[in-house]
Design a protein around this motif. Structure first.
Motif, PDB file in Angstrom:
ATOM      1  N   GLU A  67       0.808  -1.215   0.000  1.00  0.00           N
ATOM      2  CA  GLU A  67       0.000   0.000   0.000  1.00  0.00           C
ATOM      3  C   GLU A  67       0.844   1.270   0.000  1.00  0.00           C
ATOM      4  O   GLU A  67       0.318   2.356  -0.209  1.00  0.00           O
ATOM      5  CB  GLU A  67      -0.936   0.020   1.210  1.00  0.00           C
ATOM      6  CG  GLU A  67      -1.964  -1.101   1.190  1.00  0.00           C
ATOM      7  CD  GLU A  67      -2.759  -1.192   2.470  1.00  0.00           C
ATOM      8  OE1 GLU A  67      -2.359  -0.574   3.489  1.00  0.00           O
ATOM      9  OE2 GLU A  67      -3.789  -1.876   2.461  1.00  0.00           O
ATOM     10  N   LEU A  68       2.144   1.166   0.233  1.00  0.00           N
ATOM     11  CA  LEU A  68       3.007   2.338   0.264  1.00  0.00           C
ATOM     12  C   LEU A  68       3.389   2.758  -1.144  1.00  0.00           C
ATOM     13  O   LEU A  68       3.514   1.927  -2.039  1.00  0.00           O
ATOM     14  CB  LEU A  68       4.259   2.052   1.093  1.00  0.00           C
ATOM     15  CG  LEU A  68       4.028   1.705   2.562  1.00  0.00           C
ATOM     16  CD1 LEU A  68       5.348   1.392   3.230  1.00  0.00           C
ATOM     17  CD2 LEU A  68       3.330   2.836   3.290  1.00  0.00           C
ATOM     18  N   GLN A  69       3.579   4.046  -1.329  1.00  0.00           N
ATOM     19  CA  GLN A  69       3.935   4.598  -2.632  1.00  0.00           C
ATOM     20  C   GLN A  69       5.451   4.748  -2.756  1.00  0.00           C
ATOM     21  O   GLN A  69       6.165   4.794  -1.755  1.00  0.00           O
ATOM     22  CB  GLN A  69       3.271   5.968  -2.813  1.00  0.00           C
ATOM     23  CG  GLN A  69       1.758   5.927  -2.743  1.00  0.00           C
ATOM     24  CD  GLN A  69       1.147   5.057  -3.816  1.00  0.00           C
ATOM     25  OE1 GLN A  69       1.557   5.098  -4.966  1.00  0.00           O
ATOM     26  NE2 GLN A  69       0.181   4.227  -3.443  1.00  0.00           N
ATOM     27  N   ALA A  70       5.912   4.861  -3.995  1.00  0.00           N
ATOM     28  CA  ALA A  70       7.344   5.061  -4.257  1.00  0.00           C
ATOM     29  C   ALA A  70       7.824   6.306  -3.512  1.00  0.00           C
ATOM     30  O   ALA A  70       7.139   7.329  -3.484  1.00  0.00           O
ATOM     31  CB  ALA A  70       7.595   5.204  -5.745  1.00  0.00           C
ATOM     32  N   GLY A  71       8.980   6.201  -2.895  1.00  0.00           N
ATOM     33  CA  GLY A  71       9.559   7.294  -2.121  1.00  0.00           C
ATOM     34  C   GLY A  71       9.240   7.238  -0.642  1.00  0.00           C
ATOM     35  O   GLY A  71       9.903   7.898   0.160  1.00  0.00           O
ATOM     36  N   ASN A  72       8.221   6.467  -0.242  1.00  0.00           N
ATOM     37  CA  ASN A  72       7.890   6.323   1.174  1.00  0.00           C
ATOM     38  C   ASN A  72       8.933   5.479   1.890  1.00  0.00           C
ATOM     39  O   ASN A  72       9.517   4.572   1.305  1.00  0.00           O
ATOM     40  CB  ASN A  72       6.529   5.667   1.372  1.00  0.00           C
ATOM     41  CG  ASN A  72       5.364   6.561   1.017  1.00  0.00           C
ATOM     42  OD1 ASN A  72       4.382   6.074   0.513  1.00  0.00           O
ATOM     43  ND2 ASN A  72       5.439   7.844   1.268  1.00  0.00           N
ATOM     44  N   VAL A  73       9.159   5.806   3.135  1.00  0.00           N
ATOM     45  CA  VAL A  73      10.058   5.043   3.998  1.00  0.00           C
ATOM     46  C   VAL A  73       9.248   4.576   5.196  1.00  0.00           C
ATOM     47  O   VAL A  73       8.443   5.329   5.745  1.00  0.00           O
ATOM     48  CB  VAL A  73      11.255   5.908   4.458  1.00  0.00           C
ATOM     49  CG1 VAL A  73      12.131   5.140   5.427  1.00  0.00           C
ATOM     50  CG2 VAL A  73      12.057   6.392   3.261  1.00  0.00           C
ATOM     51  N   GLY A  74       9.442   3.344   5.596  1.00  0.00           N
ATOM     52  CA  GLY A  74       8.731   2.807   6.742  1.00  0.00           C
ATOM     53  C   GLY A  74       9.542   1.744   7.449  1.00  0.00           C
ATOM     54  O   GLY A  74      10.624   1.356   6.999  1.00  0.00           O
ATOM     55  N   LYS A  75       8.995   1.294   8.563  1.00  0.00           N
ATOM     56  CA  LYS A  75       9.649   0.266   9.372  1.00  0.00           C
ATOM     57  C   LYS A  75       8.769  -0.969   9.355  1.00  0.00           C
ATOM     58  O   LYS A  75       7.544  -0.873   9.505  1.00  0.00           O
ATOM     59  CB  LYS A  75       9.806   0.771  10.801  1.00  0.00           C
ATOM     60  CG  LYS A  75      10.578  -0.172  11.702  1.00  0.00           C
ATOM     61  CD  LYS A  75      10.620   0.326  13.136  1.00  0.00           C
ATOM     62  CE  LYS A  75      11.476   1.553  13.235  1.00  0.00           C
ATOM     63  NZ  LYS A  75      11.703   1.942  14.653  1.00  0.00           N
ATOM     64  N   VAL A  76       9.378  -2.134   9.178  1.00  0.00           N
ATOM     65  CA  VAL A  76       8.632  -3.396   9.205  1.00  0.00           C
ATOM     66  C   VAL A  76       8.120  -3.605  10.630  1.00  0.00           C
ATOM     67  O   VAL A  76       8.895  -3.649  11.580  1.00  0.00           O
ATOM     68  CB  VAL A  76       9.515  -4.590   8.767  1.00  0.00           C
ATOM     69  CG1 VAL A  76       8.748  -5.896   8.901  1.00  0.00           C
ATOM     70  CG2 VAL A  76      10.014  -4.400   7.343  1.00  0.00           C
ATOM     71  N   GLN A  77       6.797  -3.710  10.753  1.00  0.00           N
ATOM     72  CA  GLN A  77       6.171  -3.903  12.058  1.00  0.00           C
ATOM     73  C   GLN A  77       6.006  -5.386  12.363  1.00  0.00           C
ATOM     74  O   GLN A  77       6.346  -5.849  13.436  1.00  0.00           O
ATOM     75  CB  GLN A  77       4.813  -3.198  12.075  1.00  0.00           C
ATOM     76  CG  GLN A  77       4.180  -3.119  13.427  1.00  0.00           C
ATOM     77  CD  GLN A  77       4.902  -2.151  14.357  1.00  0.00           C
ATOM     78  OE1 GLN A  77       5.608  -1.261  13.915  1.00  0.00           O
ATOM     79  NE2 GLN A  77       4.717  -2.327  15.634  1.00  0.00           N
ATOM     80  N   SER A  78       5.460  -6.129  11.392  1.00  0.00           N
ATOM     81  CA  SER A  78       5.271  -7.569  11.583  1.00  0.00           C
ATOM     82  C   SER A  78       5.226  -8.268  10.227  1.00  0.00           C
ATOM     83  O   SER A  78       4.956  -7.644   9.208  1.00  0.00           O
ATOM     84  CB  SER A  78       3.983  -7.859  12.360  1.00  0.00           C
ATOM     85  OG  SER A  78       2.857  -7.462  11.607  1.00  0.00           O
ATOM     86  N   ILE A  79       5.486  -9.563  10.248  1.00  0.00           N
ATOM     87  CA  ILE A  79       5.475 -10.377   9.036  1.00  0.00           C
ATOM     88  C   ILE A  79       4.500 -11.528   9.263  1.00  0.00           C
ATOM     89  O   ILE A  79       4.659 -12.305  10.201  1.00  0.00           O
ATOM     90  CB  ILE A  79       6.886 -10.919   8.719  1.00  0.00           C
ATOM     91  CG1 ILE A  79       7.846  -9.749   8.501  1.00  0.00           C
ATOM     92  CG2 ILE A  79       6.854 -11.837   7.504  1.00  0.00           C
ATOM     93  CD1 ILE A  79       9.297 -10.137   8.392  1.00  0.00           C
TER      94      ILE A  79
END
Length: 74
Positions: free
Chosen positions: A6-18
């Motif tokens: 669901e994230l767009q190109a250029g977004n940065v995030g942290k993996v919360q769970s797998i």
């Protein structure tokens, strides 16, 4: 929280769970995606694999697998 796909190109995030089964979790963690790792979305086009940058590696992840990874935005 959003799913990785669901994230767009250029977004940065942290993996919360797998999510997913044990085989998927083992496979995805073996390439360096673990809870807490920082991910930058390089490309997210419809009907194409996601390209992400994490831990000095460019990784392609298919859309179905990306739905199993929960992200927290920075």
């Amino acid at each position: 929280m959003k799913k990785l796909n669901e994230l767009q190109a250029g977004n940065v995030g942290k993996v919360q769970s797998i999510g997913g089964d044990v085989h998927f979790q083992s496979r995805i963690t073996s390439i360096g995606l673990t809870p807490g790792s920082i991910v930058e979305i390089v490309q997210n086009k419809r009907k194409r694999p996601l390209l992400i940058y994490s831990r000095d590696s460019l990784i392609a992840i298919n859309r179905k697998d990306a739905e199993l990874i929960e992200m927290k935005g920075n």
